[in-house]
Scaffold this motif. Structure first.
Motif, PDB file in Angstrom:
ATOM      1  N   ALA A 198       0.835  -1.211   0.000  1.00 22.52           N
ATOM      2  CA  ALA A 198       0.000   0.000   0.000  1.00 22.52           C
ATOM      3  C   ALA A 198       0.866   1.256   0.000  1.00 22.52           C
ATOM      4  O   ALA A 198       0.585   2.214  -0.737  1.00 22.52           O
ATOM      5  CB  ALA A 198      -0.934  -0.011   1.207  1.00 22.52           C
ATOM      6  N   GLU A 199       1.907   1.274   0.807  1.00 18.54           N
ATOM      7  CA  GLU A 199       2.793   2.436   0.867  1.00 18.54           C
ATOM      8  C   GLU A 199       3.550   2.636  -0.447  1.00 18.54           C
ATOM      9  O   GLU A 199       3.702   3.755  -0.915  1.00 18.54           O
ATOM     10  CB  GLU A 199       3.785   2.316   2.023  1.00 18.54           C
ATOM     11  CG  GLU A 199       3.162   2.529   3.374  1.00 18.54           C
ATOM     12  CD  GLU A 199       2.699   3.961   3.617  1.00 18.54           C
ATOM     13  OE1 GLU A 199       3.297   4.915   3.075  1.00 18.54           O
ATOM     14  OE2 GLU A 199       1.724   4.130   4.371  1.00 18.54           O
ATOM     15  N   ALA A 200       4.030   1.550  -1.041  1.00 21.47           N
ATOM     16  CA  ALA A 200       4.749   1.645  -2.311  1.00 21.47           C
ATOM     17  C   ALA A 200       3.835   2.167  -3.415  1.00 21.47           C
ATOM     18  O   ALA A 200       4.240   3.004  -4.223  1.00 21.47           O
ATOM     19  CB  ALA A 200       5.337   0.292  -2.695  1.00 21.47           C
ATOM     20  N   ALA A 201       2.596   1.701  -3.443  1.00 22.46           N
ATOM     21  CA  ALA A 201       1.640   2.180  -4.444  1.00 22.46           C
ATOM     22  C   ALA A 201       1.326   3.649  -4.216  1.00 22.46           C
ATOM     23  O   ALA A 201       1.290   4.438  -5.168  1.00 22.46           O
ATOM     24  CB  ALA A 201       0.363   1.338  -4.388  1.00 22.46           C
ATOM     25  N   LEU A 202       1.107   4.035  -2.967  1.00 23.48           N
ATOM     26  CA  LEU A 202       0.799   5.418  -2.630  1.00 23.48           C
ATOM     27  C   LEU A 202       1.936   6.359  -3.012  1.00 23.48           C
ATOM     28  O   LEU A 202       1.710   7.447  -3.528  1.00 23.48           O
ATOM     29  CB  LEU A 202       0.514   5.526  -1.127  1.00 23.48           C
ATOM     30  CG  LEU A 202       0.166   6.902  -0.586  1.00 23.48           C
ATOM     31  CD1 LEU A 202      -1.201   7.338  -1.096  1.00 23.48           C
ATOM     32  CD2 LEU A 202       0.176   6.878   0.937  1.00 23.48           C
ATOM     33  N   ARG A 203       3.167   5.917  -2.790  1.00 18.36           N
ATOM     34  CA  ARG A 203       4.340   6.757  -3.039  1.00 18.36           C
ATOM     35  C   ARG A 203       4.927   6.558  -4.437  1.00 18.36           C
ATOM     36  O   ARG A 203       5.914   7.207  -4.785  1.00 18.36           O
ATOM     37  CB  ARG A 203       5.416   6.451  -1.997  1.00 18.36           C
ATOM     38  CG  ARG A 203       4.984   6.751  -0.573  1.00 18.36           C
ATOM     39  CD  ARG A 203       5.976   6.174   0.425  1.00 18.36           C
ATOM     40  NE  ARG A 203       5.511   6.276   1.782  1.00 18.36           N
ATOM     41  CZ  ARG A 203       6.170   6.914   2.747  1.00 18.36           C
ATOM     42  NH1 ARG A 203       7.321   7.509   2.475  1.00 18.36           N
ATOM     43  NH2 ARG A 203       5.693   6.956   3.963  1.00 18.36           N
ATOM     44  N   ASP A 204       4.345   5.634  -5.211  1.00 17.46           N
ATOM     45  CA  ASP A 204       4.836   5.301  -6.550  1.00 17.46           C
ATOM     46  C   ASP A 204       6.326   4.974  -6.515  1.00 17.46           C
ATOM     47  O   ASP A 204       7.138   5.591  -7.204  1.00 17.46           O
ATOM     48  CB  ASP A 204       4.552   6.437  -7.536  1.00 17.46           C
ATOM     49  CG  ASP A 204       4.818   6.024  -8.976  1.00 17.46           C
ATOM     50  OD1 ASP A 204       4.681   4.815  -9.279  1.00 17.46           O
ATOM     51  OD2 ASP A 204       5.187   6.887  -9.793  1.00 17.46           O
ATOM     52  N   THR A 205       6.655   4.007  -5.681  1.00 26.63           N
ATOM     53  CA  THR A 205       8.048   3.610  -5.528  1.00 26.63           C
ATOM     54  C   THR A 205       8.162   2.096  -5.482  1.00 26.63           C
ATOM     55  O   THR A 205       7.160   1.385  -5.528  1.00 26.63           O
ATOM     56  CB  THR A 205       8.655   4.254  -4.252  1.00 26.63           C
ATOM     57  OG1 THR A 205      10.069   4.059  -4.269  1.00 26.63           O
ATOM     58  CG2 THR A 205       8.057   3.680  -2.981  1.00 26.63           C
TER      59      THR A 205
ATOM     60  N   GLU B  15      17.753   5.565  -1.428  1.00 26.33           N
ATOM     61  CA  GLU B  15      16.384   5.505  -1.946  1.00 26.33           C
ATOM     62  C   GLU B  15      15.392   4.917  -0.941  1.00 26.33           C
ATOM     63  O   GLU B  15      14.183   4.964  -1.158  1.00 26.33           O
ATOM     64  CB  GLU B  15      16.342   4.733  -3.266  1.00 26.33           C
ATOM     65  CG  GLU B  15      16.665   3.253  -3.160  1.00 26.33           C
ATOM     66  CD  GLU B  15      18.149   2.904  -3.260  1.00 26.33           C
ATOM     67  OE1 GLU B  15      18.429   1.739  -3.564  1.00 26.33           O
ATOM     68  OE2 GLU B  15      19.012   3.768  -3.028  1.00 26.33           O
ATOM     69  N   ALA B  16      15.871   4.363   0.169  1.00 21.83           N
ATOM     70  CA  ALA B  16      14.980   3.784   1.178  1.00 21.83           C
ATOM     71  C   ALA B  16      14.265   4.898   1.928  1.00 21.83           C
ATOM     72  O   ALA B  16      14.896   5.781   2.498  1.00 21.83           O
ATOM     73  CB  ALA B  16      15.772   2.914   2.144  1.00 21.83           C
TER      74      ALA B  16
END
Length: 128
Positions: free
Chosen positions: A21-28, A88-89
């Motif tokens: 969810a966080e990766a999708a939200l942040r596009d990362t 990048e983390a």
């Protein structure tokens, strides 16, 4: 990049879902780490081949770029803290177990070390 500390249980699965969810939200990207120190014959937190296939299938279908790493001979906290040193983390996601009053004071040794030593934000989640 979102870094997830994965354990082969409901807490690890909750961490993966929050990380997705966080990766999708942040596009990362997403980096999922499931490590074992290798100091015993059986490490319940370390996913075996059939279990890894299931988590890989979930990651393939999640819609975010991901990498799954299973280092052996490395303590979980050390592997996750090293990953969080990457420029990048952005965020570390870990699952937390329900604790009794004494356990709440102590947390878990890995969780406590991560919360105290991680140089970047840590998101601690529990299963639904």
């Amino acid at each position: 990049m979102i870094v997830v500390g994965y354990t082969n249980d409901q807490y690890g699965k909750a961490a993966v879902e929050a990380g997705i969810a966080e990766a999708a939200l942040r596009d990362t990207d997403l980096l999922v780490i499931n490590s074992t120190p290798g100091d015993s014959y059986v490490d319940a937190a370390f996913a075996q081949p059939g279990q890894i296939r299931a988590i890989e299938e979930r990651l393939r279908n999640c819609g975010v770029r991901y990498e799954l790493s299973q280092p052996v001979g490395v303590y979980a906290a050390d592997a996750l803290l090293e990953a969080m040193e990457r420029p990048e983390a952005e965020l570390l996601v870990i699952g937390l177990k329900h604790r009794n009053p004494v356990g709440k004071l102590l947390l878990g040794s890995v969780a406590q070390q991560l919360l105290m030593e991680c140089p970047k934000p840590v998101l601690a989640v529990k299963p639904g």
